[in-house]
Design a protein around this motif. Structure first.
Motif, PDB file in Angstrom:
ATOM      1  N   GLY A   1      -2.015   8.605 -27.575  1.00  0.00           N
ATOM      2  CA  GLY A   1      -2.883   8.578 -28.740  1.00  0.00           C
ATOM      3  C   GLY A   1      -2.541   7.550 -29.792  1.00  0.00           C
ATOM      4  N   GLY A   2      -1.394   6.873 -29.668  1.00  0.00           N
ATOM      5  CA  GLY A   2      -1.042   5.839 -30.628  1.00  0.00           C
ATOM      6  C   GLY A   2      -1.616   4.496 -30.237  1.00  0.00           C
ATOM      7  N   ASN A   3      -1.028   3.447 -30.802  1.00  0.00           N
ATOM      8  CA  ASN A   3      -1.449   2.106 -30.456  1.00  0.00           C
ATOM      9  C   ASN A   3      -0.742   1.643 -29.188  1.00  0.00           C
ATOM     10  OD1 ASN A   3      -2.969   2.029 -32.838  1.00  0.00           O
ATOM     11  ND2 ASN A   3      -1.233   1.202 -34.013  1.00  0.00           N
ATOM     12  N   ALA A   4      -1.278   0.612 -28.570  1.00  0.00           N
ATOM     13  CA  ALA A   4      -0.599  -0.087 -27.478  1.00  0.00           C
ATOM     14  C   ALA A   4      -0.166  -1.437 -28.023  1.00  0.00           C
ATOM     15  CB  ALA A   4      -1.519  -0.250 -26.278  1.00  0.00           C
ATOM     16  N   VAL A   5       1.106  -1.775 -27.777  1.00  0.00           N
ATOM     17  CA  VAL A   5       1.678  -3.016 -28.313  1.00  0.00           C
ATOM     18  C   VAL A   5       2.223  -3.845 -27.153  1.00  0.00           C
ATOM     19  CG1 VAL A   5       3.367  -4.023 -29.884  1.00  0.00           C
ATOM     20  CG2 VAL A   5       2.308  -1.816 -30.432  1.00  0.00           C
ATOM     21  N   VAL A   6       1.808  -5.101 -27.094  1.00  0.00           N
ATOM     22  CA  VAL A   6       2.272  -5.990 -26.026  1.00  0.00           C
ATOM     23  C   VAL A   6       3.761  -6.261 -26.193  1.00  0.00           C
ATOM     24  CG1 VAL A   6       2.053  -8.301 -25.014  1.00  0.00           C
ATOM     25  CG2 VAL A   6       0.010  -7.041 -25.770  1.00  0.00           C
ATOM     26  N   GLY A   7       4.530  -6.039 -25.120  1.00  0.00           N
ATOM     27  CA  GLY A   7       5.967  -6.255 -25.160  1.00  0.00           C
ATOM     28  C   GLY A   7       6.352  -7.674 -24.813  1.00  0.00           C
ATOM     29  N   SER A   8       7.655  -7.872 -24.558  1.00  0.00           N
ATOM     30  CA  SER A   8       8.185  -9.222 -24.349  1.00  0.00           C
ATOM     31  C   SER A   8       7.659  -9.883 -23.086  1.00  0.00           C
ATOM     32  CB  SER A   8       9.712  -9.169 -24.301  1.00  0.00           C
ATOM     33  OG  SER A   8      10.148  -8.307 -23.265  1.00  0.00           O
ATOM     34  N   SER A   9       7.185  -9.095 -22.124  1.00  0.00           N
ATOM     35  CA  SER A   9       6.638  -9.671 -20.883  1.00  0.00           C
ATOM     36  C   SER A   9       5.229 -10.219 -21.074  1.00  0.00           C
ATOM     37  CB  SER A   9       6.615  -8.611 -19.769  1.00  0.00           C
ATOM     38  OG  SER A   9       5.664  -7.601 -20.063  1.00  0.00           O
ATOM     39  N   GLY A  10       4.630  -9.967 -22.233  1.00  0.00           N
ATOM     40  CA  GLY A  10       3.233 -10.339 -22.419  1.00  0.00           C
ATOM     41  C   GLY A  10       2.282  -9.412 -21.700  1.00  0.00           C
ATOM     42  N   ALA A  11       2.780  -8.229 -21.318  1.00  0.00           N
ATOM     43  CA  ALA A  11       2.005  -7.205 -20.600  1.00  0.00           C
ATOM     44  C   ALA A  11       1.591  -7.657 -19.200  1.00  0.00           C
ATOM     45  CB  ALA A  11       0.783  -6.771 -21.407  1.00  0.00           C
ATOM     46  N   ALA A  12       2.224  -8.735 -18.725  1.00  0.00           N
ATOM     47  CA  ALA A  12       1.948  -9.236 -17.376  1.00  0.00           C
ATOM     48  C   ALA A  12       3.197  -9.919 -16.847  1.00  0.00           C
ATOM     49  CB  ALA A  12       0.772 -10.205 -17.378  1.00  0.00           C
ATOM     50  N   ALA A  13       3.360  -9.881 -15.527  1.00  0.00           N
ATOM     51  CA  ALA A  13       4.517 -10.531 -14.908  1.00  0.00           C
ATOM     52  C   ALA A  13       4.129 -10.997 -13.514  1.00  0.00           C
ATOM     53  CB  ALA A  13       5.710  -9.576 -14.839  1.00  0.00           C
ATOM     54  N   ALA A  14       4.828 -12.020 -13.044  1.00  0.00           N
ATOM     55  CA  ALA A  14       4.556 -12.561 -11.711  1.00  0.00           C
ATOM     56  C   ALA A  14       5.856 -12.713 -10.940  1.00  0.00           C
ATOM     57  CB  ALA A  14       3.840 -13.908 -11.820  1.00  0.00           C
ATOM     58  N   GLY A  15       5.780 -12.446  -9.645  1.00  0.00           N
ATOM     59  CA  GLY A  15       6.895 -12.675  -8.737  1.00  0.00           C
ATOM     60  C   GLY A  15       6.441 -13.616  -7.633  1.00  0.00           C
ATOM     61  N   GLN A  16       7.364 -14.433  -7.155  1.00  0.00           N
ATOM     62  CA  GLN A  16       6.975 -15.454  -6.178  1.00  0.00           C
ATOM     63  C   GLN A  16       7.937 -15.447  -4.986  1.00  0.00           C
ATOM     64  OE1 GLN A  16       7.115 -20.164  -6.471  1.00  0.00           O
ATOM     65  NE2 GLN A  16       5.465 -19.366  -7.754  1.00  0.00           N
ATOM     66  N   ASN A  17       7.401 -15.652  -3.809  1.00  0.00           N
ATOM     67  CA  ASN A  17       8.182 -15.901  -2.602  1.00  0.00           C
ATOM     68  C   ASN A  17       7.283 -16.690  -1.648  1.00  0.00           C
ATOM     69  OD1 ASN A  17      10.397 -15.931  -0.968  1.00  0.00           O
ATOM     70  ND2 ASN A  17      10.199 -13.835  -0.247  1.00  0.00           N
ATOM     71  N   GLY A  18       7.734 -16.902  -0.431  1.00  0.00           N
ATOM     72  CA  GLY A  18       6.919 -17.707   0.457  1.00  0.00           C
ATOM     73  C   GLY A  18       7.281 -17.562   1.910  1.00  0.00           C
ATOM     74  N   TYR A  19       6.485 -18.214   2.737  1.00  0.00           N
ATOM     75  CA  TYR A  19       6.674 -18.256   4.187  1.00  0.00           C
ATOM     76  C   TYR A  19       7.168 -19.649   4.569  1.00  0.00           C
ATOM     77  CZ  TYR A  19       3.319 -14.381   3.761  1.00  0.00           C
ATOM     78  OH  TYR A  19       2.660 -13.234   3.399  1.00  0.00           O
ATOM     79  N   GLN A  20       8.192 -19.699   5.410  1.00  0.00           N
ATOM     80  CA  GLN A  20       8.699 -20.987   5.877  1.00  0.00           C
ATOM     81  C   GLN A  20       8.577 -21.062   7.394  1.00  0.00           C
ATOM     82  OE1 GLN A  20      12.749 -22.143   4.708  1.00  0.00           O
ATOM     83  NE2 GLN A  20      11.877 -24.154   4.310  1.00  0.00           N
ATOM     84  N   VAL A  21       7.961 -22.124   7.846  1.00  0.00           N
ATOM     85  CA  VAL A  21       7.699 -22.277   9.275  1.00  0.00           C
ATOM     86  C   VAL A  21       8.991 -22.598  10.022  1.00  0.00           C
ATOM     87  CG1 VAL A  21       6.496 -23.656  11.009  1.00  0.00           C
ATOM     88  CG2 VAL A  21       5.315 -22.991   8.902  1.00  0.00           C
ATOM     89  N   ALA A  22       9.258 -21.816  11.060  1.00  0.00           N
ATOM     90  CA  ALA A  22      10.372 -22.079  11.979  1.00  0.00           C
ATOM     91  C   ALA A  22       9.758 -22.250  13.357  1.00  0.00           C
ATOM     92  CB  ALA A  22      11.372 -20.931  11.954  1.00  0.00           C
ATOM     93  N   LEU A  23       9.654 -23.492  13.792  1.00  0.00           N
ATOM     94  CA  LEU A  23       8.977 -23.749  15.064  1.00  0.00           C
ATOM     95  C   LEU A  23       9.787 -23.258  16.250  1.00  0.00           C
ATOM     96  CD1 LEU A  23       7.386 -27.270  14.527  1.00  0.00           C
ATOM     97  CD2 LEU A  23       6.377 -25.013  14.233  1.00  0.00           C
ATOM     98  N   LEU A  24      11.089 -23.180  16.090  1.00  0.00           N
ATOM     99  CA  LEU A  24      11.930 -22.662  17.162  1.00  0.00           C
ATOM    100  C   LEU A  24      12.187 -21.180  16.909  1.00  0.00           C
ATOM    101  CD1 LEU A  24      14.995 -24.416  18.733  1.00  0.00           C
ATOM    102  CD2 LEU A  24      14.995 -21.972  18.298  1.00  0.00           C
ATOM    103  N   GLN A  25      11.764 -20.352  17.851  1.00  0.00           N
ATOM    104  CA  GLN A  25      11.916 -18.906  17.712  1.00  0.00           C
ATOM    105  C   GLN A  25      12.818 -18.380  18.834  1.00  0.00           C
ATOM    106  OE1 GLN A  25      10.732 -16.947  15.311  1.00  0.00           O
ATOM    107  NE2 GLN A  25       9.560 -18.511  14.240  1.00  0.00           N
TER     108      GLN A  25
END
Length: 329
Positions: free
Chosen positions: A198-222
């Motif tokens: 019932g109170g207010n909502a206040v944006v915190g230090s994250s900016g109310a949003a966050a992102a995480g990153q990773n990736g796929y790396q091709v290994a032609l030899l399996q």
């Protein structure tokens, strides 16, 4: 929820507390009543209380997104359904809904993963499996304060990529309360009356949003490595009885293209069996038991005894098949 009372400098502080690692819960009421004591004109001790002031703790909008994988995920080209794992955590102090967005068109890589989809770890086992739910943006992820959930990004790897090529993925989680306003929200931005409790909502230090990153790396030899066994008993059958001979077959394969080095196959002699001298073969050719110029050796001094086959450098595509025998004691 518990009620505690402190008397500090004559002031009584009444605090409704919620035990959260993120701090006092949104919607908690903090009340403060002071008291004054004195002696009246008749010499009698007296006291008087002030009015009570109260406030409602606002909701802090904060979130984190972190990759669960130790590094880039090795993939072939093409490949379907390659999986990345993330954890989304509500680091705010109230219940909050989050939208999830995946971005596969990032800079700094060599290809864009295709058909990227988001799955929620609905059964809570931390693994991507049939029990997980495809994320629907019309049904945001609801997390209590300090709650985490595993999220999987599943994408396809396009054809004709080169070895070591990288395809990056970014997963973003954003508070639905903040998302309702256009653009990004600076820390301290207040959404009046929209907080949990019932109170207010206040944006915190994250900016109310966050992102995480990773990736796929091709290994032609399996590489792949399999083991099988067959049994020949003293009577010409396949019963596992005393005196029967077990033939173990080790198959090491490298598909695709490229080169790997220092390949060594090793296998311990099982308990209750004895190694059959001179039984090692590699690709159909007999090998000696001694540690000499050929690739194989039987190490009777090891604990337990074992056979080792030093293949060395393997240039894909290639398959190596080794066999050896033991006799059941």
């Amino acid at each position: 929820m518990s009620l505690q009372r402190w008397l500090v400098g004559g002031a009584a502080l009444l605090l409704s507390m919620q035990a959260l690692a993120v701090g006092t819960g949104a919607g908690t009421t903090i009340s403060n009543t002071a008291s004054a004591s004195y002696t009246d004109t008749s010499g009698n001790p007296q006291s008087v209380s002030s009015n009570t002031t109260s406030l409602l703790v606002d909701e802090l909008l904060d979130v984190t997104v972190a990759s669960n994988d130790a590094g880039y995920i090795s993939v072939s080209t093409p490949e379907s359904g390659a999986v990345l794992s993330f954890t989304v955590t509500n680091t705010g102090n109230g219940d909050e809904a989050y939208d999830l967005v995946v971005n596969s068109a990032l800079s700094g890589d060599q290809f864009d993963p295709e058909n990227a989809l988001i799955y929620i770890d609905s059964n809570g086992d931390g693994l991507y499996d049939a029990g997980d739910t495809l994320f629907d943006s019309s049904v945001p992820v609801q997390l209590a304060a300090d709650e985490s959930i595993a999220v999987f990004v599943v994408a396809d790897i396009p054809d004709a990529q080169s070895s070591s090529d990288l395809g990056l993925i970014e997963l973003t989680a954003e508070s639905m309360t903040a998302k309702a306003s256009a653009g990004s929200d600076a820390p301290g931005t207040v959404f009046a009356g929209q907080g949990d409790g019932g109170g207010n909502a206040v944006v915190g230090s994250s900016g109310a949003a966050a992102a995480g990153q990773n990736g796929y790396q091709v290994a032609l030899l399996q590489p792949s490595f399999t083991k099988s066994q067959s049994v020949t008993d003293p009577f010409g059958g396949s019963a596992a009885v005393q005196g029967a001979v077990i033939t173990y077959t080790l198959t090491f394969s490298a598909s695709g293209s490229g080169e790997i080095t220092d390949v060594i196959l090793s296998d311990n002699i099982p308990d209750n069996t004895s190694y059959v001298a001179g039984s090692i073969t590699l690709n159909g050719a007999g090998k000696t038991d001694a540690a000499d110029s050929d690739e194989a050796a039987f190490d009777n001094g090891a604990v337990p005894p074992r056979i080792e086959i030093n293949i060395g450098t393997v240039t894909a595509p290639a398959t190596y098949t080794a066999t050896f025998q033991v006799e059941i004691d």
